[in-house]
Design an enzyme around this catalytic site. Structure first.
Site, PDB file in Angstrom:
ATOM      1  N   ALA A 129      44.717  51.859  41.271  1.00 26.69           N
ATOM      2  CA  ALA A 129      44.690  51.059  42.496  1.00 26.69           C
ATOM      3  C   ALA A 129      45.630  49.880  42.330  1.00 26.69           C
ATOM      4  CB  ALA A 129      43.279  50.570  42.802  1.00 26.69           C
ATOM      5  N   ALA A 131      46.462  46.186  44.352  1.00 25.93           N
ATOM      6  CA  ALA A 131      46.098  45.259  45.424  1.00 25.93           C
ATOM      7  C   ALA A 131      47.061  44.077  45.426  1.00 25.93           C
ATOM      8  CB  ALA A 131      44.664  44.788  45.257  1.00 25.93           C
ATOM      9  N   SER A 132      46.805  43.125  46.307  1.00 26.92           N
ATOM     10  CA  SER A 132      47.733  42.001  46.463  1.00 26.92           C
ATOM     11  C   SER A 132      47.745  41.077  45.258  1.00 26.92           C
ATOM     12  CB  SER A 132      47.373  41.208  47.721  1.00 26.92           C
ATOM     13  OG  SER A 132      46.038  40.769  47.654  1.00 26.92           O
ATOM     14  N   GLN A 135      46.619  44.912  39.785  1.00 26.12           N
ATOM     15  CA  GLN A 135      46.457  46.360  39.841  1.00 26.12           C
ATOM     16  C   GLN A 135      45.560  46.817  38.703  1.00 26.12           C
ATOM     17  OE1 GLN A 135      50.605  47.473  39.871  1.00 26.12           O
ATOM     18  NE2 GLN A 135      50.576  48.100  37.720  1.00 26.12           N
ATOM     19  N   LYS A 150      41.974  45.392  34.943  1.00 22.15           N
ATOM     20  CA  LYS A 150      42.663  44.779  36.083  1.00 22.15           C
ATOM     21  C   LYS A 150      43.634  43.732  35.551  1.00 22.15           C
ATOM     22  CE  LYS A 150      40.353  42.366  39.299  1.00 22.15           C
ATOM     23  NZ  LYS A 150      39.606  42.090  40.552  1.00 22.15           N
ATOM     24  N   ASP A 285      31.911  39.895  49.584  1.00 23.84           N
ATOM     25  CA  ASP A 285      32.902  40.830  50.133  1.00 23.84           C
ATOM     26  C   ASP A 285      32.506  42.287  49.891  1.00 23.84           C
ATOM     27  OD1 ASP A 285      35.252  41.542  51.406  1.00 23.84           O
ATOM     28  OD2 ASP A 285      36.442  41.515  49.575  1.00 23.84           O
TER      29      ASP A 285
END
Length: 559
Positions: A129, A131-132, A135, A150, A285
């Site tokens: 994955a 993301a902003s 990763q 991550k 979230d």
């Protein structure tokens, strides 16, 4: 009237100015002097053409990670973002292009202080994955533990700080020179955003969030929280357990038929109620992309960079508000909302109450399948913005969380009713809150407070008596009969004095009980018993006097 431009932020000023012109705020840009850094082509753009909600989301993605996160924040603020933009920004994705593996390796070596091959037996080159902010790669540690790692994007923290500095200049100008700025206080909002984003960029904090929530949710057998690996975690690298499964939004209808979706939905919602109303620390979230169905048909919660803390007072008010809304008690909901907020200048209480009552009544009129408690909570923030009352940001985060939970619940169980679940779990929450309230820690704290009060009471009483005796006691009051007031204080002073004498008699009697004496009453030292009897008689006389005299005075006042 302009703002002070900083050379290092010129590009961002230009990007922000273009957004403001494109989406209808050209007057603000001209007043700020920002049109000077726009090209002629940009200045001549027709800001009424094709500037729609979906374009805004795409524009934010083009501007980079800070603006992606800002867009996600704006999607939780219906008080000044129109509904169409709320919907578009809520779908704003974190998906970004991957960065090269060579940079991944450099960051891991720099952060962990060892070569990649020394830390991990296996490490996939392709991310699972991106993301902003970072990763994720799959890996296996040297001791055989299957994990995901991550890694933060190179330079993302520095870029985010520069972006927020530029935004802060714009927000400060907006607050000083526009009605909207004075009403919504964008600088305060940006400070909250800055703190939230910097927290997300500190992976050690996320690791702490993982460990805390894993411990808090141990009782929920169907909920899985990945455990962090502290030795493999720094501020830019987060290593945690790998949990095999897939996003619930990717689960096929056939799979959903094979699982107990109703039990899973209820378990997830109860877990979040516990976080909010009992622990005071919740995952803010839980959108469907962060909720996985594991291979053994449990629910895994992921991505804990965004969390919120609640004070006990706010927990209590939120509990009351959720019950009031789910029971459709509009007046009570309006009262609670006012207690939660902080009124500002020009606060219109009547209009605020009207909007809250209308909001709850509209909620009542909808069909059960259309009810959404998260929308109602976010509607409260809209009413607050309209009527100049500031509500804590945690309330907005709660509304967004409930909005996502509703979607998660209905994905697992199409018949899931969030309102009914709140009512069904009210007894459970109340019991847990009472159990927490009478915990040993709180009882000890209350005992300490009582001890401090007891130690200070005699000194306070003596100060009052000294002031009364020297005729120096003064009270600044209006519309009170001074004679009655002085009589009342004399009565209080007499009773306090008598109380101290009685306490001394009882204390002296207790000490005399230890002194052997040939004179006894009922087998006990006679002098001690006499002191006890005198104290008891005086106590009874005081009780009778209070009862008769005070009742007589009350009747006289009533007449």
């Amino acid at each position: 009237m302009g703002i002070s431009l900083k050379k290092e932020h010129l590009k961002r000023y230009k990007d922000i100015a273009w957004l403001l012109i494109k989406y209808g705020n050209s007057d603000l840009v001209k007043n700020a002097g920002l049109e000077e850094i726009l090209s002629e082509e940009e200045q001549s753009a027709d800001n009424k053409s094709a500037a729609n909600a979906n374009e805004l989301a795409a524009d934010f993605e083009k501007l980079g990670p800070t603006f992606v996160k800002l867009g996600q924040l704006l999607s939780t603020r219906p008080d000044f973002v129109p509904p169409a933009y709320i919907t578009a920004l809520a779908r704003l994705q974190d998906n970004c292009a991957v960065f090269p593996f060579v940079e991944v390796e450099q960051i891991i070596v720099s952060e962990l202080g060892v070569r990649l091959s020394k830390a991990f037996a296996e490490f996939t080159h392709e991310p699972i994955a991106a993301a902003s902010l970072g990763q994720i790669h799959h890996a296996v540690t040297r001791n055989g533990r299957e994990v995901v790692v991550k890694i933060q994007r190179p330079g993302i923290r520095e870029a985010a700080i520069q972006d927020m500095d530029a935004l802060a200049d714009i927000a400060d100008f907006y607050d000083k020179h526009t009605k909207a700025g004075k009403r919504f206080e964008f600088s305060i909002m940006l400070d909250e955003f800055r703190k939230s984003l910097l927290d997300e960029l500190d992976y050690q904090k996320e690791a702490h969030n993982l460990a805390t929530l894993k411990e808090n949710l141990e009782e929920f057998e169907l909920i899985i929280i990945p455990a962090p690996v502290p030795d493999y975690t720094t501020s830019k690298v987060l290593t945690m357990d790998f949990i095999p499964g897939e996003k619930i939004t990717s689960v096929t209808g056939l799979t959903l038929l094979e699982i107990d979706g109703a039990s899973l939905a209820e378990e997830v919602f109860r877990a979040y109620l516990k976080q909010v109303l009992i622990d005071g620390f919740f995952h803010a979230d839980p959108h469907p992309g962060n909720v996985f169905l594991t291979d053994d048909n449990k629910i895994a919660l992921l991505d804990f960079g965004m969390v919120a803390y609640l004070t006990p007072h706010l927990q209590e008010k939120i509990f009351q508000l959720l019950l009031a809304i789910s029971d459709n008690r509009a007046d009570a909901a309006a009262d609670i909302c006012k207690d939660i907020g902080t009124p500002r200048d020009k606060f219109d209480e009547a209009e605020f109450r009207k909007q809250i009552i209308d909001l709850v009544h509209n909620h009542l009129e909808k069909n059960i399948e259309d009810m959404n408690l998260g929308k109602v909570i976010l509607g409260v923030t809209t009413a607050a913005g309209n009527c100049a009352i500031r509500v804590p940001p945690e309330l907005t985060m709660l509304g967004k969380m409930l909005l996502n939970l509703d979607q998660v619940g209905r994905t697992l169980n199409p018949d899931f009713n969030l309102n009914a679940s709140i009512r069904n779990n009210a007894a459970y929450i109340l019991e847990r809150r009472m159990r927490t309230a009478v915990s040993l820690e709180r009882a000890f704290r209350a005992t300490i407070d009582a001890k401090d009060y007891a130690e200070k009471l005699p000194g306070t009483v003596m100060k009052i008596l000294d002031l009364i005796a020297s005729n120096k006691l003064r009270l600044k009051v209006d519309t009170i009969d001074e004679t009655v007031l002085i009589d009342a204080f004399q009565k209080v002073a007499n009773r306090i004095t008598l109380g101290l004498v009685l306490a001394a008699l009882i204390l002296g009697a207790a000490l005399l009980m230890r002194v052997p004496s040939p004179f006894t009453i009922f087998g006990y030292p006679g002098l001690a018993i006499i002191c006890f009897l005198l104290a008891a008689s005086a106590g009874f006389a005081l009780i009778i006097h209070v009862g008769l005299y005070d009742q007589k005075a009350k009747k006289f006042d009533d007449e």
